[in-house]
Structure formats: structure tokens, C-alpha cells
Design a protein around this motif. Sequence first.
Motif, PDB file in Angstrom:
ATOM      1  N   GLU A 196      31.577  66.762  39.883  1.00 26.25           N
ATOM      2  CA  GLU A 196      31.576  67.322  41.232  1.00 26.25           C
ATOM      3  C   GLU A 196      31.587  66.170  42.223  1.00 26.25           C
ATOM      4  O   GLU A 196      30.755  65.270  42.164  1.00 26.25           O
ATOM      5  CB  GLU A 196      30.344  68.199  41.444  1.00 26.25           C
ATOM      6  N   GLY A 197      32.567  66.194  43.133  1.00 31.70           N
ATOM      7  CA  GLY A 197      32.713  65.150  44.138  1.00 31.70           C
ATOM      8  C   GLY A 197      31.725  65.302  45.279  1.00 31.70           C
ATOM      9  O   GLY A 197      30.881  66.200  45.296  1.00 31.70           O
ATOM     10  N   GLU A 198      31.869  64.435  46.275  1.00 31.83           N
ATOM     11  CA  GLU A 198      30.951  64.395  47.418  1.00 31.83           C
ATOM     12  C   GLU A 198      30.893  65.705  48.191  1.00 31.83           C
ATOM     13  O   GLU A 198      29.852  66.129  48.629  1.00 31.83           O
ATOM     14  CB  GLU A 198      31.353  63.259  48.360  1.00 31.83           C
ATOM     15  N   LYS A 199      32.015  66.355  48.374  1.00 26.88           N
ATOM     16  CA  LYS A 199      32.060  67.583  49.172  1.00 26.88           C
ATOM     17  C   LYS A 199      32.026  68.833  48.291  1.00 26.88           C
ATOM     18  O   LYS A 199      32.435  69.904  48.717  1.00 26.88           O
ATOM     19  CB  LYS A 199      33.311  67.588  50.042  1.00 26.88           C
ATOM     20  N   GLY A 200      31.543  68.679  47.055  1.00 29.17           N
ATOM     21  CA  GLY A 200      31.420  69.823  46.161  1.00 29.17           C
ATOM     22  C   GLY A 200      32.690  70.179  45.418  1.00 29.17           C
ATOM     23  O   GLY A 200      32.714  71.132  44.645  1.00 29.17           O
TER      24      GLY A 200
END
Length: 189
Positions: free
Chosen positions: A104-108
Motif C-alpha cells: 500500500e502506497g502513501e495515499k492508500g
Amino acid sequence: DGVLVVPCAFMPTYSEWSPLGSGSSAPESVYSGKSDILTKTTRDPKTNKDMLPNGNYIQRDANHFVLVLSRDGSAAQEALITFKSTGLKTSKKWLSLQQSAVIEGEKGKVFTAPAFAFTYKLGTIQESNDKGTWVAWTVNRENRLESANVYNQAKSLHGKIELGEVSIIKEPAQLPNEKSKQENEDIPF
């Protein structure tokens, strides 16, 4: 028990081997996975091997470049693990595990992780069939890689392999059973 590794790159190849008991104990040639060498073979119904006209056979290899982690996970050693024959099933499973790993990346936003973002435990298990018994590899995804140094080492090795700076290909100057033009011109009659 097993060993923890970080996969860095995958390279399929075809190895040309002399029949057992003849030639060297090393492959005669190693062809790229993109090679058309299998089009020059016929399947031997007795051995189920892909045979070349020169009597050698072609073996399918699944090569995994990895970093073997130290017990505490802070250091790593480069290694090559080659699966062949019945091990190809394990290699396919491992590739599937790598391709299904998500982060999961920084912005979800969820994205497929690079192969070297996770550690995998390799072990062994005994298998058998009507032809015999052998030891096979087992592969299980463990944890997300925590060491930035090991991650960077894995990423670097991956890059070198992608650029062709690290290779295991050893193709012959000419294909099996092909005579060079020079050889044909040297024949005086």
C-alpha cells in the motif's frame, strides 16, 4: 529450518548437456530463454528429453538471482538458485508469490511490489513418485524487507541483470550440427 532470501531477478535459460557419461560435467552451452533452440530438438519418448541432432539434450532451467540473508537480516550474499525438471513447479509457484505481493502506497493506493521488497524462506521436502524419491525446494513468502541497505543491494543486482552486466548465457559460436563456412571451405575435395 531453511534460509531467508530476497529475490532480485529471474532468468529462464536452456542448457545443452552431453549424454550422461560423455562430455564434461558442465553444460556444453547455455541459451537465452528467448532462444529458438527447442525448434531444433525432438522429444525422446523413452527419456522425455528434448534431443538435438548431435545427441545432446536441452534442459529447461529457471534461474533465480537472490540475496541470501544473514541470520539477523542485516547483510546479504549474492547467489544463483537454478530449478530444473521437477523443480520447475516450485519456480512457477515462487514467481506467482512474487507477482501477487502488493504494497500500500502513501495515499492508500495498492500496487504490485518489486520482487525484492519481500523476503522468502527456502527449505526442502522429500517427494517421490513411481520413478524414485528426491528432495525438492519449498518456498514461502515471509515478511516485507526491512533493511534499506539490503533493499538497495537487491535493487542494484536487479539493475545489473536487466542491463546484461550479469549473465549466465554461454551460447556456442555456431549452433549444434551446423558447420561454419570456413570448415566447408577447408575441405579440398
